[in-house]
Design a protein around this motif. Sequence first.
Motif, PDB file in Angstrom:
ATOM      1  N   GLU A 106       2.714   1.664  -3.353  1.00  0.00           N
ATOM      2  CA  GLU A 106       1.815   2.164  -4.393  1.00  0.00           C
ATOM      3  C   GLU A 106       1.490   3.631  -4.167  1.00  0.00           C
ATOM      4  O   GLU A 106       1.451   4.425  -5.118  1.00  0.00           O
ATOM      5  CB  GLU A 106       0.535   1.329  -4.423  1.00  0.00           C
ATOM      6  CG  GLU A 106       0.736  -0.068  -4.974  1.00  0.00           C
ATOM      7  CD  GLU A 106      -0.561  -0.842  -5.083  1.00  0.00           C
ATOM      8  OE1 GLU A 106      -1.607  -0.308  -4.647  1.00  0.00           O
ATOM      9  OE2 GLU A 106      -0.534  -1.968  -5.596  1.00  0.00           O
ATOM     10  N   THR A 107       1.259   4.015  -2.920  1.00  0.00           N
ATOM     11  CA  THR A 107       1.001   5.426  -2.622  1.00  0.00           C
ATOM     12  C   THR A 107       2.175   6.291  -3.054  1.00  0.00           C
ATOM     13  O   THR A 107       1.992   7.364  -3.646  1.00  0.00           O
ATOM     14  CB  THR A 107       0.739   5.617  -1.118  1.00  0.00           C
ATOM     15  OG1 THR A 107      -0.365   4.796  -0.715  1.00  0.00           O
ATOM     16  CG2 THR A 107       0.421   7.071  -0.793  1.00  0.00           C
ATOM     17  N   SER A 166       0.829  -1.204   0.000  1.00  0.00           N
ATOM     18  CA  SER A 166       0.000   0.000   0.000  1.00  0.00           C
ATOM     19  C   SER A 166       0.862   1.253   0.000  1.00  0.00           C
ATOM     20  O   SER A 166       0.626   2.190  -0.779  1.00  0.00           O
ATOM     21  CB  SER A 166      -0.914  -0.006   1.225  1.00  0.00           C
ATOM     22  OG  SER A 166      -1.623   1.214   1.335  1.00  0.00           O
ATOM     23  N   GLN A 180      -3.443  10.532  -9.890  1.00  0.00           N
ATOM     24  CA  GLN A 180      -2.138  10.650  -9.248  1.00  0.00           C
ATOM     25  C   GLN A 180      -1.794  12.046  -8.753  1.00  0.00           C
ATOM     26  O   GLN A 180      -1.150  12.205  -7.710  1.00  0.00           O
ATOM     27  CB  GLN A 180      -1.056  10.163 -10.226  1.00  0.00           C
ATOM     28  CG  GLN A 180      -1.149   8.683 -10.567  1.00  0.00           C
ATOM     29  CD  GLN A 180      -1.945   8.414 -11.839  1.00  0.00           C
ATOM     30  OE1 GLN A 180      -2.917   9.105 -12.139  1.00  0.00           O
ATOM     31  NE2 GLN A 180      -1.548   7.406 -12.590  1.00  0.00           N
ATOM     32  N   LEU A 185      -4.915   2.238  -0.539  1.00  0.00           N
ATOM     33  CA  LEU A 185      -4.610   2.407   0.885  1.00  0.00           C
ATOM     34  C   LEU A 185      -5.192   1.227   1.670  1.00  0.00           C
ATOM     35  O   LEU A 185      -6.404   1.028   1.712  1.00  0.00           O
ATOM     36  CB  LEU A 185      -5.195   3.714   1.417  1.00  0.00           C
ATOM     37  CG  LEU A 185      -4.501   5.018   1.016  1.00  0.00           C
ATOM     38  CD1 LEU A 185      -5.150   6.201   1.727  1.00  0.00           C
ATOM     39  CD2 LEU A 185      -3.010   4.982   1.336  1.00  0.00           C
ATOM     40  N   VAL A 214       6.895   8.533   1.782  1.00  0.00           N
ATOM     41  CA  VAL A 214       5.601   9.029   1.309  1.00  0.00           C
ATOM     42  C   VAL A 214       5.423  10.496   1.692  1.00  0.00           C
ATOM     43  O   VAL A 214       5.013  11.335   0.874  1.00  0.00           O
ATOM     44  CB  VAL A 214       4.454   8.162   1.868  1.00  0.00           C
ATOM     45  CG1 VAL A 214       3.104   8.845   1.684  1.00  0.00           C
ATOM     46  CG2 VAL A 214       4.435   6.792   1.175  1.00  0.00           C
ATOM     47  N   TYR A 270       2.225   6.519  -6.914  1.00  0.00           N
ATOM     48  CA  TYR A 270       1.193   7.428  -7.428  1.00  0.00           C
ATOM     49  C   TYR A 270       1.569   8.883  -7.140  1.00  0.00           C
ATOM     50  O   TYR A 270       1.381   9.768  -7.974  1.00  0.00           O
ATOM     51  CB  TYR A 270      -0.171   7.099  -6.820  1.00  0.00           C
ATOM     52  CG  TYR A 270      -0.742   5.783  -7.284  1.00  0.00           C
ATOM     53  CD1 TYR A 270      -0.645   5.393  -8.615  1.00  0.00           C
ATOM     54  CD2 TYR A 270      -1.382   4.920  -6.405  1.00  0.00           C
ATOM     55  CE1 TYR A 270      -1.160   4.176  -9.053  1.00  0.00           C
ATOM     56  CE2 TYR A 270      -1.902   3.707  -6.824  1.00  0.00           C
ATOM     57  CZ  TYR A 270      -1.788   3.341  -8.144  1.00  0.00           C
ATOM     58  OH  TYR A 270      -2.302   2.149  -8.573  1.00  0.00           O
ATOM     59  N   VAL A 296      -3.198  12.597  -5.484  1.00  0.00           N
ATOM     60  CA  VAL A 296      -2.409  11.921  -4.460  1.00  0.00           C
ATOM     61  C   VAL A 296      -1.248  12.808  -4.032  1.00  0.00           C
ATOM     62  O   VAL A 296      -0.986  12.997  -2.838  1.00  0.00           O
ATOM     63  CB  VAL A 296      -1.886  10.566  -4.974  1.00  0.00           C
ATOM     64  CG1 VAL A 296      -0.988   9.905  -3.920  1.00  0.00           C
ATOM     65  CG2 VAL A 296      -3.032   9.638  -5.333  1.00  0.00           C
TER      66      VAL A 296
END
Length: 426
Positions: free
Chosen positions: A32-33, A29, A371, A398, A84, A36, A374
């Motif tokens: 991927e966050t 998760s 994206q 998420l 992140v 993006y 994000v």
Amino acid sequence: MFCNQCEQAAKGTGCEDFGICGKDEDVQSLQETLLYGLKGMAAYAHHARRLGKVDEAVSAFTEEALFATMTNVNFDVPSLLELVLECGKQNLRVMQMLDEAHVERYGQPAVGQVATGTRPRPGILVTGHDLLDLEHLLAQVEGTDVLVYTHGEMLPAHMYPVLKNHPHLAGHFGGAWQLQKTEFEAFGGAILATTNCILEPRESYKDRVFTTRVTAVPGGTRLRGDDFSAVIARAKALGPLPERTGPALTVGFHHSVILGAAPAILDAVAKGEVTRFFVIGGCDGAEPGRNYFSDFAKNAPATSFILTLGCGKFRILDHDYGTLLGLPRLLDMGQCNNAYGAIQVAVGLAGALQCGVNDLPLTIVLSWFEQKAVAVLLTLLHLGVKNIAVGPAAPAFLSPNVFKVLQDAYGLKLTGTDAKADMALV
């Protein structure tokens, strides 16, 4: 491509998503966050680079962050969460560069009216986000009878005097990206898609769709450089558009314009004449539940200002919100990249009131889709902004645990289903 850390590798099938390990859903998760967020930041950085703005620290972070998402490199949740949030920090710098580049090249933004519809001359509809493509096109139609119209997130081009005052920029046509199949067909002229948010065209109009550089669709014509002669020739061949007139749109509430009115606004806040600021915007979409944002805006109290940006603004434009302190209550701040401006307004107001951003009478409600949304959300979290509502649904990438971490640390929440009831709780 394959690793030795999970059952997929043992079966010889490899990991999903080209190397993201599926062993731990929270690791996946966060990876991927991060990806993006990086994609969204890259879109903004691409625009800034084309306008001469780069930052080596941003480039270095991009390399490091992509490296961290490789298979068998980082399965540590805390360090991934650090990356992140660092992506949010770097995206803030990218949005700052892009904002500065637009103002330096196209002039100080100003409030103004934008005509909608079309005039009886050949026309080109420009969609996407790239103001430099629009600039080049306008230069190349000079001396012809071809007019240029903005679509979607190109609407804020009209707040920059260098672009707005060009005699061939005739106005705006259409709304958000998800309506383009109907709107592009109805437009009747040539169409230039400068960046993302382009849908695969219908057979009926694909022969008059042109895209730039990495943007491409089946049946359209991709242009590799800045020569738009083919678009102009197609517009001429298609002939004059019909005369169509729609309601004028008000644009131009760049952060510099709003902060210029800050003394009067702050005085009104002190007197209780302005009770709240709402940021309602983000990326639009077609799925059910998007009407929440228009309902939320309509129920905002008459003593509040509504700041909007991104294509999500098209959900709330079609309503008369009246005025407050001589200003429209609905203040369109621009494109999705102008989220930097909303941050500057919040920071400026907090500084003047000698409080933190989270102490302001401020509510942020963001429609969620792609994206760049994000990247903007990560920037807000990096800045410590709390109690942001996103919707209409939780991002699928998420995991429940990661979403709970963000809920606990930042008060991140989902929009409800009853906008009027939610507004009553503000």
